[in-house]
Design a protein around this motif. Structure first.
Motif, short mmCIF file in Angstrom:
data_model
loop_
_atom_site.label_atom_id
_atom_site.label_comp_id
_atom_site.label_asym_id
_atom_site.label_seq_id
_atom_site.Cartn_x
_atom_site.Cartn_y
_atom_site.Cartn_z
N TRP A 583 -4.43 58.75 47.18
CA TRP A 583 -5.84 58.87 46.84
C TRP A 583 -6.34 60.31 46.96
O TRP A 583 -7.16 60.76 46.15
CB TRP A 583 -6.69 57.95 47.71
N TYR A 587 -7.68 62.21 43.72
CA TYR A 587 -9.05 62.70 43.77
C TYR A 587 -9.11 64.15 43.28
O TYR A 587 -9.96 64.52 42.48
CB TYR A 587 -9.57 62.61 45.21
N SER A 618 -14.38 62.67 50.33
CA SER A 618 -12.97 62.33 50.12
C SER A 618 -12.23 62.37 51.45
O SER A 618 -11.36 61.54 51.73
CB SER A 618 -12.32 63.28 49.12
N SER A 625 -9.69 55.16 55.92
CA SER A 625 -8.47 54.42 55.60
C SER A 625 -7.53 54.37 56.80
O SER A 625 -6.95 53.32 57.12
CB SER A 625 -7.76 55.07 54.40
#
Length: 641
Positions: A583, A587, A618, A625
């Motif tokens: 990710w 991103y 971000s 996460s």
């Protein structure tokens, strides 16, 4: 200056400029105009952005580029151009430089909070340590600070009190809550001879114990130190991230320059507009989230495993545990209880026990302990022997009453005689999964002792869970083939390698490594070479200090089912690292075209300050996460819930 202080300085000083941006379309202007913006931004650049600039310069001198390089170049470009624009009376964007620094620092605050949260579990363990102890000295019980306790002290523990240090109970019976160290929720029954762990809580009984380990040698202190080291270690996958950053940053700098030239030279945009796109590329591409992906997951994951009584020493072990094909087990003390007892004596019991006890009196081998316990039960005092000699891998011998006596395993049979009737008995006992110890005088076997060590109650379930994951299971033991195979059949082991001398275990591991990645699970001093040689060494928590030191994963609860739990945890943590990296990278890749103005025609643009805010979030998404790993629960049945 701390990140938090720098963030608050940047936030307070940039807020008026943010308000000016919002209110400008309504005709409301900030008092002081460009000069006030210049002053506020200058303070932010010197105080809040100073470490970014220093880091970028240090990397530049070493011919490297890092995350701070992009932030430093982007904000300095915006700041210097704004000074130039202010002098020639054109539009400035001091607020872009100020807000980018503010939002980058916001991302670092998120990271710092996460690190603090991840280490709280360890700090709480330290806080749970007892502050004092009731020590019995000269027949009196005195209360002394924990720092004054010495090895050998006899300590009294009443109901509800904390156990001061690690030791062995010498009087009394109780149940103890060991959950803060082992993760086991149920209280554990303790009696004379059982070990107790410092900082655990005594429930309803009173007992006294002898202090064996104090200070940094206690289990709690070792757990704290291991978790701290694991949380600051680097997984091999981190090297990939570092390599990507080394290439990514220069590429982004080139893309930023090309963006400026494209807008200014090709499309004829003003310098300020072209510069906004170029700076936006620098800021949105800053790979902060990429840098957070591995360490945050590693910190949270190792902290979680510690709470469950599984100590993972470093990121390298964690990653290796995620890619195993074979798990090799020691037998005694690992698959079995490790406390064998004498079940049968063939021959004259007093004579056989007397000879065996005299030879095994000074040995620490579990089988020797079983013999000495049986001799003590029979009230036998071991007679004196002379010319004692150990025969490696076979047994021991000595002189007694003018004759040579020996005790050992079946490898001795090549040197001594055994009667046909006794040989039949050997076969019967071994078929019953009992280890046979041969006792002889002169050149003849005169007696047999059958010793049995039962599998642990959890061993079968543990092996079954590993096989369900597609892993091959092997038992590597010095015991004979029949006994080893019988135990293997009981617990479901795939393959048995028996009659292995202590020094040869590591060689067997190396042979297996030619075709697969191997974990070795053991608990004894003779297991240390194999633990070190294996791709992943897993030490049982009840094992010797040297075995624990050699293992990369330590199972504090001494529960074999935790082998599978450790592998599940490693799988979850490594997968979370990969998800974070995916990710973070996606991103950056998706954000750069937007920041460069490729979608300007449809009204989709990204100013430097919005790019900074997006970058901060971000980082927050990666941290979130990682923190979500704390929600993972692994049941006794090893299912993820």
């Amino acid at each position: 200056m701390s990140v938090m202080k720098r963030f608050w300085i940047a936030l307070i000083l940039s807020t008026p400029m943010l308000a000016n941006m919002i209110l400008m379309p309504f005709g409301v202007m900030m008092p002081g105009g460009k000069w006030l913006q210049f002053g506020l931004t200058t303070i932010i650049m010197v105080v809040a952005a100073g470490p970014f600039l220093q880091s970028a310069w240090a990397s530049f001198k070493k011919h490297h580029a890092n995350m701070d390089t992009l932030v430093a170049i982007g904000t300095i470009t915006a700041y210097i151009y704004s000074i130039y624009a202010m002098v020639i009376h054109e539009a400035v964007f001091f607020e872009s430089a100020a807000l980018v620094i503010t939002f980058v620092l916001l991302g670092q605050v998120f990271e710092e909070r996460m690190r603090s949260s991840a280490s709280n579990a360890v700090e709480k363990l330290v806080d749970l340590q007892a502050k004092d102890a009731e020590v019995i000295r000269d027949g009196e019980t005195i209360l002394i600070p924990l720092s004054e306790v010495i090895v050998g002290d006899v300590i009294s523990v009443r109901p509800g009190q904390k156990v001061a240090v690690d030791g062995v109970i010498i009087e009394g019976v109780s149940t103890i809550d060991e959950s803060m160290v082992t993760g086991e929720s149920m209280p554990v029954m303790k009696k004379v001879g059982d070990k107790v762990i410092g900082s655990t809580i005594n429930s309803n009984g009173a007992f006294t114990f002898r202090a064996e380990k104090i200070g940094d040698d206690t289990l709690l202190a070792q757990i704290v130190e291991l978790v701290k080291k694991a949380q600051t270690s680097h997984a091999p996958i981190q090297k990939l991230t570092d390599k990507v950053s080394d290439i990514f940053v220069p590429v982004v700098l080139i893309v930023s320059i090309m963006t400026f030239l494209f807008w200014y030279v090709v499309l004829g945009a003003t310098v300020s507009n072209a510069l906004i796109f170029a700076v936006s590329v620098l800021v949105i591409a800053c790979p902060c989230a990429l840098g957070l992906a591995t360490p945050t997951a590693l910190m949270v994951g190792t902290g979680l495993s510690a709470k469950m009584g599984i100590l993972i020493k470093n990121g390298e072990v964690l990653e290796a545990a995620n890619d195993l094909q074979t798990v090799v087990f020691d037998k005694t003390g690992t698959i079995t209880v490790g406390k064998p007892v004498v079940t049968d004596i063939i021959g004259d019991p007093q004579d056989v026990l007397s000879m065996a006890a005299s030879l095994e009196e000074s040995s620490e081998h579990p089988l020797a302990s079983a013999i000495m316990v049986r001799a003590s039960e029979n009230k036998i005092i071991p007679p004196k022997i002379t010319e004692f000699r150990a025969i490696e891998g076979k047994g021991v011998e000595a002189m007694f009453d003018g004759k040579r006596v020996f005790v050992g395993n079946d490898k001795l049979l090549g040197d001594y005689q055994i009667g046909a009737e006794m040989a039949v008995k050997v076969q019967q006992l071994q078929d019953e999964a009992k280890t046979v110890v041969f006792v002889g005088r002169g050149d003849e076997v005169v007696g047999l002792m059958a010793i049995q060590d039962e599998p642990k109650a959890t061993s079968k379930a543990a092996i079954s869970a590993l096989k369900a994951r597609g892993l091959k299971t092997i038992m590597l033991t010095g015991d004979n083939e029949r006994v080893a195979q019988s135990i293997a059949n009981q617990v479901g082991i795939d393959e048995v390698v028996a009659d292995v001398l202590p020094g040869d275990k590591a060689a067997h591991i190396r042979e297996l490594q030619k075709t697969s990645k191997v974990a070795f699970v053991g608990d004894g001093i003779n297991d240390a070479p194999a633990l070190t040689t294996a791709d992943v060494g897993i030490s049982m928590g009840s094992g010797t200090d040297i075995a624990i030191e050699s293992g990369g994963i330590i199972l504090v609860k001494n529960d074999l089912r935790d082998v599978n739990r450790a592998l599940i945890l490693s799988h979850k943590i490594v997968n979370r690292i990969k998800l974070n990296l995916f990710w973070a990278f996606v991103y950056n890749v998706l954000g750069i075209p937007v920041a460069a103005g490729l979608f300007y025609g449809i009204g989709l643009v990204l100013s430097p300050e919005l790019a900074g805010l997006a970058m901060a979030f971000s980082s927050l998404s990666v941290v979130t996460s990682s923190v979500l790993l704390n929600k993972v629960k692994i049941s006794q049945q090893t299912r993820i819930v």
